[in-house]
Design an enzyme around this catalytic site. Structure first.
Site, short mmCIF file in Angstrom:
data_model
loop_
_atom_site.label_atom_id
_atom_site.label_comp_id
_atom_site.label_asym_id
_atom_site.label_seq_id
_atom_site.Cartn_x
_atom_site.Cartn_y
_atom_site.Cartn_z
N SER A 143 0.85 -1.20 0.00
CA SER A 143 0.00 0.00 0.00
C SER A 143 0.88 1.24 0.00
CB SER A 143 -0.89 0.02 1.24
OG SER A 143 -1.52 1.29 1.36
N TYR A 177 -1.83 -0.55 10.40
CA TYR A 177 -1.94 -1.02 9.02
C TYR A 177 -0.74 -0.58 8.19
CZ TYR A 177 -3.85 -1.09 4.19
OH TYR A 177 -4.06 -1.29 2.85
P1 NAD Z 1 -11.52 -5.80 -0.20
O1 NAD Z 1 -12.23 -5.62 1.06
O2 NAD Z 1 -12.29 -5.98 -1.43
O3 NAD Z 1 -10.51 -7.03 -0.10
C1 NAD Z 1 -9.87 -7.40 1.08
C2 NAD Z 1 -10.18 -8.85 1.31
O4 NAD Z 1 -9.39 -9.34 2.38
C3 NAD Z 1 -11.61 -9.13 1.70
O5 NAD Z 1 -12.43 -9.29 0.59
C4 NAD Z 1 -11.47 -10.42 2.48
O6 NAD Z 1 -11.83 -11.51 1.69
C5 NAD Z 1 -10.01 -10.50 2.82
N1 NAD Z 1 -9.82 -10.68 4.25
C6 NAD Z 1 -9.82 -9.76 5.21
N2 NAD Z 1 -9.66 -10.33 6.41
C7 NAD Z 1 -9.54 -11.67 6.18
C8 NAD Z 1 -9.34 -12.80 7.01
N3 NAD Z 1 -9.20 -12.68 8.34
N4 NAD Z 1 -9.31 -14.02 6.43
C9 NAD Z 1 -9.45 -14.16 5.09
N5 NAD Z 1 -9.60 -13.12 4.26
C10 NAD Z 1 -9.65 -11.90 4.80
O7 NAD Z 1 -10.53 -4.55 -0.31
P2 NAD Z 1 -9.27 -4.27 -1.25
O8 NAD Z 1 -9.04 -2.81 -1.11
O9 NAD Z 1 -9.43 -4.85 -2.59
O10 NAD Z 1 -8.09 -4.98 -0.47
C11 NAD Z 1 -7.17 -5.86 -1.09
C12 NAD Z 1 -5.77 -5.51 -0.65
O11 NAD Z 1 -5.44 -4.22 -1.16
C13 NAD Z 1 -5.57 -5.42 0.86
O12 NAD Z 1 -4.35 -6.03 1.21
C14 NAD Z 1 -5.48 -3.93 1.11
O13 NAD Z 1 -4.71 -3.64 2.24
C15 NAD Z 1 -4.79 -3.48 -0.17
N6 NAD Z 1 -4.89 -2.06 -0.48
C16 NAD Z 1 -6.09 -1.48 -0.68
C17 NAD Z 1 -6.15 -0.13 -0.98
C18 NAD Z 1 -7.45 0.57 -1.21
O14 NAD Z 1 -7.45 1.81 -1.24
N7 NAD Z 1 -8.55 -0.13 -1.37
C19 NAD Z 1 -4.97 0.61 -1.09
C20 NAD Z 1 -3.75 -0.02 -0.89
C21 NAD Z 1 -3.72 -1.36 -0.59
#
Ligand code: NAD
Ligand code: MG
Length: 286
Positions: A178, A191
């Site tokens: 991230s 985080y």
């Molecule tokens: P999202 O909520 O769609 O995906 C995150 C997923 O993590 C969830 O769908 C869930 O299935 C899984 N998860 C969470 N806790 C869990 C657990 N205990 N056991 C199993 N699965 C679990 O959101 P996203 O933004 O697509 O996130 C995906 C990745 O991207 C994450 O690592 C997040 O930190 C990273 N990220 C997101 C952003 C943003 O702005 N959305 C920015 C930078 C990084």
């Protein structure tokens, strides 16, 4: 591609659901066109039900890859929707609900993925949790800390260890980092620390696994419109989400997935390992 930037104030509880979002994210359903970058490969995508993971699953499937999706049991509906897109692309999809904070579950998910797909070539460590906090570090509870560290770091170690039983020469690991690793928000102290650690692990593991012919990289997203945001940020922060980037807006998940395809494909990234690839809307990743 939809780049709708009107995000009304909204709030969900973690892990968040796609159909409760306004607007729903663009995960490339209508637009992603594959060019056989991953033909015959098999990938496990943790957090593959929604957001970035869904966009990666759709892109990988259209590139010719079978996909296993790991997700929380309460996300079954999102997972089934993603699986429909994978099947529509003519690829196999294994659905693997389970909480990755539990070691046995995390390891079991990998073994089931490899069992159902007949092996594993690509691991995408993408599951993640955050929760915006108010107040001081002194108010942080061990329960909050555990949820973030176990989901983002412990699970990544467990899943990676177990996947190494199956990944062979030519295999690839891609971790979702991230921009918080470089520009930490005070409200995401724990985080942001896990994402900095993920960058460190990525470089370190690339050194260890290089001699085995396994590449390890990370994608560094900036703000992306996914269920994680309404589930973990205050409702009033949502309308301006992403506006502070040089490009002036958040990304859709579909805009992040091609970076994973690039890093997964032996055609485009056979000599790329130990790097972080920013998809940040303009903020630097150094
Ligand atoms: P999202 O909520 O769609 O995906 C995150 C997923 O993590 C969830 O769908 C869930 O299935 C899984 N998860 C969470 N806790 C869990 C657990 N205990 N056991 C199993 N699965 C679990 O959101 P996203 O933004 O697509 O996130 C995906 C990745 O991207 C994450 O690592 C997040 O930190 C990273 N990220 C997101 C952003 C943003 O702005 N959305 C920015 C930078 C990084
Ligand atoms: Mg989800």
């Amino acid at each position: 591609m939809s780049q709708d930037q009107h995000f009304p104030a909204q709030r969900q509880s973690p892990p968040g659901a796609t159909d409760a979002m306004t607007p729903e994210p663009d995960c490339g359903e209508a637009d992603y066109v594959g060019t056989e970058q991953l033909t015959g490969r098999r990938a496990l995508v943790t957090g593959g039900d929604s957001g970035i993971g869904r966009a990666v699953a759709i892109a990988f499937a259209r590139e010719g890859c079978d996909v296993a999706l790991s997700y929380l049991p309460e996300e079954e509906q999102d997972a089934r929707t993603t699986a429909r897109w994978v099947h529509e692309a003519g690829r196999r999809c294994a659905l693997l609900p389970g909480d990755l904070r539990d070691e046995a579950t995390a390891r079991g998910v990998v073994h089931r993925a490899a069992g159902e797909l007949g092996g594993l070539d690509v691991l995408v460590n993408n599951a993640g949790h955050q929760m915006a906090r108010r107040g001081s570090v002194e108010d942080m509870t061990t329960e909050e800390l555990d949820r973030v560290l176990k989901t983002n770091l412990y699970a990544l170690f467990w899943v990676t260890q177990s996947a190494l039983k199956y990944l062979e020469r030519g295999g690839a690991i891609i971790n979702t980092s991230s921009i918080q690793a470089y520009r930490p928000s005070g409200t995401l102290l724990d985080y942001a620390a896990t994402k900095a650690a993920i960058n460190n692990v990525t470089v370190n593991l690339a050194a260890e696994l290089g001699p085995r012919g396994i590449r390890v990289n990370a994608v560094v997203p900036g703000p992306v419109w996914t269920p994680l945001q309404p589930a973990t940020q205050p409702a009033e922060k949502i309308p301006a989400f992403g506006a502070d980037t040089p490009l002036g807006r958040a990304a859709q998940p579909a805009e992040v997935a091609p970076a994973f395809v690039f890093l997964a494909s032996p055609r485009t990234a056979s000599y790329v390992s130990g790097t972080v690839l920013g998809v940040t809307g303009g903020h630097p990743v150094f």
